[in-house]
Write a protein that holds these residues in place. Structure first.
Motif, PDB file in Angstrom:
ATOM      1  N   ALA A   1       0.839  -1.201   0.000  1.00  0.00           N
ATOM      2  CA  ALA A   1       0.000   0.000   0.000  1.00  0.00           C
ATOM      3  C   ALA A   1       0.874   1.251   0.000  1.00  0.00           C
ATOM      4  N   SER A   2       0.235   2.399  -0.170  1.00  0.00           N
ATOM      5  CA  SER A   2       0.967   3.665  -0.172  1.00  0.00           C
ATOM      6  C   SER A   2       1.629   3.914   1.179  1.00  0.00           C
ATOM      7  N   THR A   3       2.743   4.627   1.148  1.00  0.00           N
ATOM      8  CA  THR A   3       3.494   4.938   2.361  1.00  0.00           C
ATOM      9  C   THR A   3       2.671   5.804   3.312  1.00  0.00           C
ATOM     10  N   GLU A   4       2.667   5.425   4.575  1.00  0.00           N
ATOM     11  CA  GLU A   4       1.980   6.205   5.606  1.00  0.00           C
ATOM     12  C   GLU A   4       2.904   7.291   6.161  1.00  0.00           C
ATOM     13  N   PRO A   5       2.331   8.369   6.673  1.00  0.00           N
ATOM     14  CA  PRO A   5       3.138   9.314   7.450  1.00  0.00           C
ATOM     15  C   PRO A   5       3.642   8.618   8.722  1.00  0.00           C
TER      16      PRO A   5
ATOM     17  N   GLY B   1       5.803  10.189 -10.430  1.00  0.00           N
ATOM     18  CA  GLY B   1       4.375  10.460 -10.501  1.00  0.00           C
ATOM     19  C   GLY B   1       3.612   9.326  -9.837  1.00  0.00           C
ATOM     20  N   GLY B   2       2.435   9.022 -10.370  1.00  0.00           N
ATOM     21  CA  GLY B   2       1.649   7.908  -9.867  1.00  0.00           C
ATOM     22  C   GLY B   2       1.128   8.126  -8.458  1.00  0.00           C
ATOM     23  N   GLY B   3       0.482   7.084  -7.937  1.00  0.00           N
ATOM     24  CA  GLY B   3      -0.104   7.168  -6.613  1.00  0.00           C
ATOM     25  C   GLY B   3       0.933   7.360  -5.527  1.00  0.00           C
ATOM     26  N   ASP B   4       2.079   6.656  -5.643  1.00  0.00           N
ATOM     27  CA  ASP B   4       3.112   6.795  -4.627  1.00  0.00           C
ATOM     28  C   ASP B   4       3.701   8.199  -4.646  1.00  0.00           C
TER      29      ASP B   4
ATOM     30  N   TRP C   1      19.137   7.493 -12.978  1.00  0.00           N
ATOM     31  CA  TRP C   1      18.389   6.228 -12.991  1.00  0.00           C
ATOM     32  C   TRP C   1      16.972   6.547 -13.416  1.00  0.00           C
ATOM     33  N   GLN C   2      16.539   5.938 -14.496  1.00  0.00           N
ATOM     34  CA  GLN C   2      15.163   6.099 -14.961  1.00  0.00           C
ATOM     35  C   GLN C   2      14.531   4.715 -15.043  1.00  0.00           C
ATOM     36  N   GLY C   3      13.409   4.549 -14.391  1.00  0.00           N
ATOM     37  CA  GLY C   3      12.799   3.235 -14.384  1.00  0.00           C
ATOM     38  C   GLY C   3      11.310   3.298 -14.123  1.00  0.00           C
ATOM     39  N   CYS C   4      10.679   2.182 -14.325  1.00  0.00           N
ATOM     40  CA  CYS C   4       9.255   2.019 -14.053  1.00  0.00           C
ATOM     41  C   CYS C   4       9.113   1.356 -12.689  1.00  0.00           C
ATOM     42  N   ASP C   5       8.597   2.084 -11.727  1.00  0.00           N
ATOM     43  CA  ASP C   5       8.602   1.631 -10.347  1.00  0.00           C
ATOM     44  C   ASP C   5       7.889   0.290 -10.170  1.00  0.00           C
ATOM     45  N   SER C   6       6.713   0.153 -10.742  1.00  0.00           N
ATOM     46  CA  SER C   6       5.947  -1.082 -10.541  1.00  0.00           C
ATOM     47  C   SER C   6       6.616  -2.279 -11.205  1.00  0.00           C
TER      48      SER C   6
ATOM     49  N   MET D   1       4.456  12.095 -15.031  1.00  0.00           N
ATOM     50  CA  MET D   1       5.386  10.975 -15.167  1.00  0.00           C
ATOM     51  C   MET D   1       4.710   9.640 -14.920  1.00  0.00           C
ATOM     52  N   GLY D   2       3.526   9.660 -14.322  1.00  0.00           N
ATOM     53  CA  GLY D   2       2.817   8.414 -14.090  1.00  0.00           C
ATOM     54  C   GLY D   2       3.608   7.469 -13.200  1.00  0.00           C
ATOM     55  N   ASP D   3       3.760   6.219 -13.639  1.00  0.00           N
ATOM     56  CA  ASP D   3       4.403   5.199 -12.818  1.00  0.00           C
ATOM     57  C   ASP D   3       5.920   5.174 -13.011  1.00  0.00           C
ATOM     58  N   TRP D   4       6.448   6.159 -13.697  1.00  0.00           N
ATOM     59  CA  TRP D   4       7.878   6.190 -13.982  1.00  0.00           C
ATOM     60  C   TRP D   4       8.581   7.131 -13.016  1.00  0.00           C
TER      61      TRP D   4
END
Length: 365
Positions: A128-132, A233-236, A302-307, A276-279
């Motif tokens: 899941a997304s990182t919590e505070p 970008g993206g949700g994260d 470093w350029q990558g697709c996180d997922s 940037m979306g998921d990148w």
């Protein structure tokens, strides 16, 4: 998976299905020859389920990721049956009641998942997304049980960990969230005789650091400053735009460098760039000195697709944690440090030494 409908969870489910249809297992470390005789469960024997706060169907998530270049176009049609199977195992957790009630209901969901699919072992992984950061009172196990019945003392990630332990599942945190950091949560796992591991998977910039930093140390080259800027970008990325959530990530990203090289100036910055979306892109600048104090620099991008970087690691962690369950391992799994920025009960951050430690454990039987 907690956060099963997110980008990492969806890519993991879709990726495992694609592997079953003949795609090459790039990035899946446990498919290397070193692990061939270890006795890991086959990738085709993994069954996926999970919790998520959103109810967007996996097919829609796969379409979105394919449109963003994360998944191959047309994959959704090839793996439609696999997505439908996983969809039946996804649950939106119900709200209400005490935190103890929430743990109990999620544990029941995990038990039902196990029975419905006739599974030997269950591994719960938090993607899941990182919590505070969350301040948890310093209480013992008995005190935590009492507190859960009357007040909100833990964040969602920790409740998920407790639900996994109550359902006799191993637990791994892919994030830097609070989850298994409180001592009482870890004691709960030990009391149940279960393993846990994490935290904060290293998939990009920190992965490169864990290779380069030992190089400087081995060559006796003093590093004076190491600064980095991350764009994602993206949700994260949206989550980490909140400075409170980014605080947990930054602490884990910087800890390894200090433990490998000592006190080094510089900071890591995370900037959210929605298009940037998921990148993600990371720029790093390293200032070091050589013989007779000659100043030099190293820079890398470093350029990558996180997922796509994360999903094969989730598959590895599921297989290795299932092996730990089979072997009756109880408590922390520091041998999984190869996968994490802030490995549980381990101060080793060199990737090569972490790999050796993982292999020694895996081949120990």
């Amino acid at each position: 998976m907690f956060g099963a409908r997110g980008s990492v969870g969806t890519t993991t489910i879709a990726g495992a299905a694609a592997l079953a249809h003949g795609s090459p297992p790039a990035g899946v470390v446990t498919e290397l020859p070193d692990f061939a005789s270890v006795g890991l469960v086959g990738l085709d024997q993994l069954v996926f389920g999970g919790h998520d706060l959103v109810d967007t169907p996996l097919t829609k998530q796969v379409e979105r990721l394919a449109a963003g270049g994360v998944l191959p176009p047309g994959l959704d049609g090839l793996i439609a049956a696999d997505l439908a199977d996983a969809e039946r195992n996804l649950v939106v957790p119900s709200a209400g009641g005490s935190q103890y009630d929430q743990v109990r209901r999620m544990a029941e969901d995990i038990r039902a998942f196990r029975l419905r699919n006739d599974l030997d072992r269950v591994v719960a992984i938090n993607v899941a997304s990182t919590e505070p950061p969350y301040e948890v009172a310093d209480v013992d196990l008995a005190g935590l049980r009492r507190a859960l019945a009357t007040s909100a003392v833990l964040p969602p990630s920790s409740l998920g960990a407790l639900a996994a332990f109550e359902a006799d599942a191993a637990y791994v945190d892919f994030t830097p969230s609070t989850s298994i950091r409180p001592a009482a949560v870890r004691e709960w796992a030990v009391e149940k005789g279960l393993p846990y591991g994490g935290q904060d998977a290293k998939t990009g910039e920190t992965l490169v650091k864990s290779v380069l930093a030992p190089m400087f140390a081995a060559r006796a080259l003093p590093v004076h400053a190491w600064s980095g800027t991350n764009l994602l970008g993206g949700g994260d990325g949206a989550t980490l735009a909140d400075p409170r959530a980014a605080e947990s990530k930054n602490v884990s990203k910087e800890r390894g460098l200090s433990e490998m090289l000592g006190d080094v100036a510089g900071q890591v910055h995370i900037d959210y760039v929605d298009p940037m979306g998921d990148w993600k892109t990371a720029w790093d600048h390293v200032l070091f000195s050589g013989f007779l104090g000659v100043r030099m620099t190293l820079q890398f991008t470093w350029q990558g697709c996180d997922s796509a970087l994360a999903a094969p690691l989730v598959l590895d962690l599921a297989r290795l944690s299932a092996l730990a369950l089979e072997r009756g391992h109880v408590g922390a799994m520091p041998f999984l440090g190869f996968y994490f920025k802030d490995p549980i009960e381990s101060t080793e951050h060199s990737l090569s030494r972490q790999y050796d430690e993982l292999l020694r454990w895996a081949q120990s039987c």
